[in-house]
Design a protein around this motif. Structure first.
Motif, short mmCIF file in Angstrom:
data_model
loop_
_atom_site.label_atom_id
_atom_site.label_comp_id
_atom_site.label_asym_id
_atom_site.label_seq_id
_atom_site.Cartn_x
_atom_site.Cartn_y
_atom_site.Cartn_z
N ALA A 100 0.83 -1.22 0.00
CA ALA A 100 0.00 0.00 0.00
C ALA A 100 0.86 1.26 0.00
O ALA A 100 1.87 1.34 0.70
CB ALA A 100 -0.92 0.00 1.21
N GLU A 101 0.43 2.23 -0.79
CA GLU A 101 1.11 3.52 -0.79
C GLU A 101 0.69 4.30 0.47
O GLU A 101 -0.34 4.00 1.07
CB GLU A 101 0.76 4.31 -2.04
CG GLU A 101 -0.69 4.75 -2.13
CD GLU A 101 -0.96 5.64 -3.32
OE1 GLU A 101 -0.34 6.72 -3.41
OE2 GLU A 101 -1.82 5.28 -4.13
N VAL A 102 1.50 5.26 0.84
CA VAL A 102 1.20 6.13 1.97
C VAL A 102 0.90 7.52 1.42
O VAL A 102 1.70 8.08 0.68
CB VAL A 102 2.38 6.21 2.97
CG1 VAL A 102 2.06 7.16 4.11
CG2 VAL A 102 2.73 4.82 3.49
N LYS A 103 -0.27 8.04 1.79
CA LYS A 103 -0.70 9.35 1.32
C LYS A 103 -0.95 10.23 2.53
O LYS A 103 -1.66 9.84 3.45
CB LYS A 103 -1.98 9.20 0.50
CG LYS A 103 -2.55 10.49 -0.02
CD LYS A 103 -3.83 10.21 -0.80
CE LYS A 103 -4.54 11.49 -1.14
NZ LYS A 103 -5.87 11.25 -1.70
N GLU A 104 -0.33 11.40 2.53
CA GLU A 104 -0.60 12.36 3.62
C GLU A 104 -1.84 13.15 3.27
O GLU A 104 -1.99 13.63 2.15
CB GLU A 104 0.60 13.29 3.80
CG GLU A 104 1.77 12.62 4.45
CD GLU A 104 2.86 13.60 4.83
OE1 GLU A 104 2.56 14.54 5.61
OE2 GLU A 104 3.97 13.44 4.34
N VAL A 105 -2.76 13.25 4.25
CA VAL A 105 -4.00 14.01 4.04
C VAL A 105 -4.13 15.07 5.12
O VAL A 105 -3.58 14.95 6.21
CB VAL A 105 -5.24 13.07 4.01
CG1 VAL A 105 -5.18 12.14 2.82
CG2 VAL A 105 -5.37 12.28 5.29
#
Length: 106
Positions: A100-105
């Motif tokens: 899984a990619e890591v996305k900052e929100v």
């Protein structure tokens, strides 16, 4: 996908399935680096069946935790109506977390 969020001066993350549903939520971390270590720990430990601990809440619903090798809880599930639903959640973590990619929100 892991979504990394900042809340005040702390960080936490969730793992979402392809349909956008939250599979697990983390504890709060003091730093972004610590939260990233938590994500890496889930990716590393999710293939080990012994890392998951299923529990029954007082209301009869089922939930689980995933633990690091030191026994610390690194992620917790939502509440499920049945054990089979909880097991499907675990399988979803096993399928979705490793790459899984890591996305900052915000």
């Amino acid at each position: 996908m892991f979504e990394l969020k900042k809340s005040g001066d702390k960080y936490h993350f969730v793992l979402k399935a392809g349909n956008g549903q939250v599979i697990l939520s983390s504890q709060m971390y003091a730093s972004k680096a610590s939260a990233m270590n938590g994500i890496e720990s889930i990716q590393k430990n999710c293939q080990n069946e012994d890392s998951f601990e299923m529990k029954t809440a007082k209301n009869g619903k089922i939930h689980w935790n995933i633990k690091a090798t030191n026994g610390q809880i690194i992620g917790s599930s939502q509440m499920y109506a049945s054990e089979s639903g909880a097991k499907n959640g675990i399988e979803s973590v096993r399928k979705n977390a490793p790459g899984a990619e890591v996305k900052e929100v915000e």
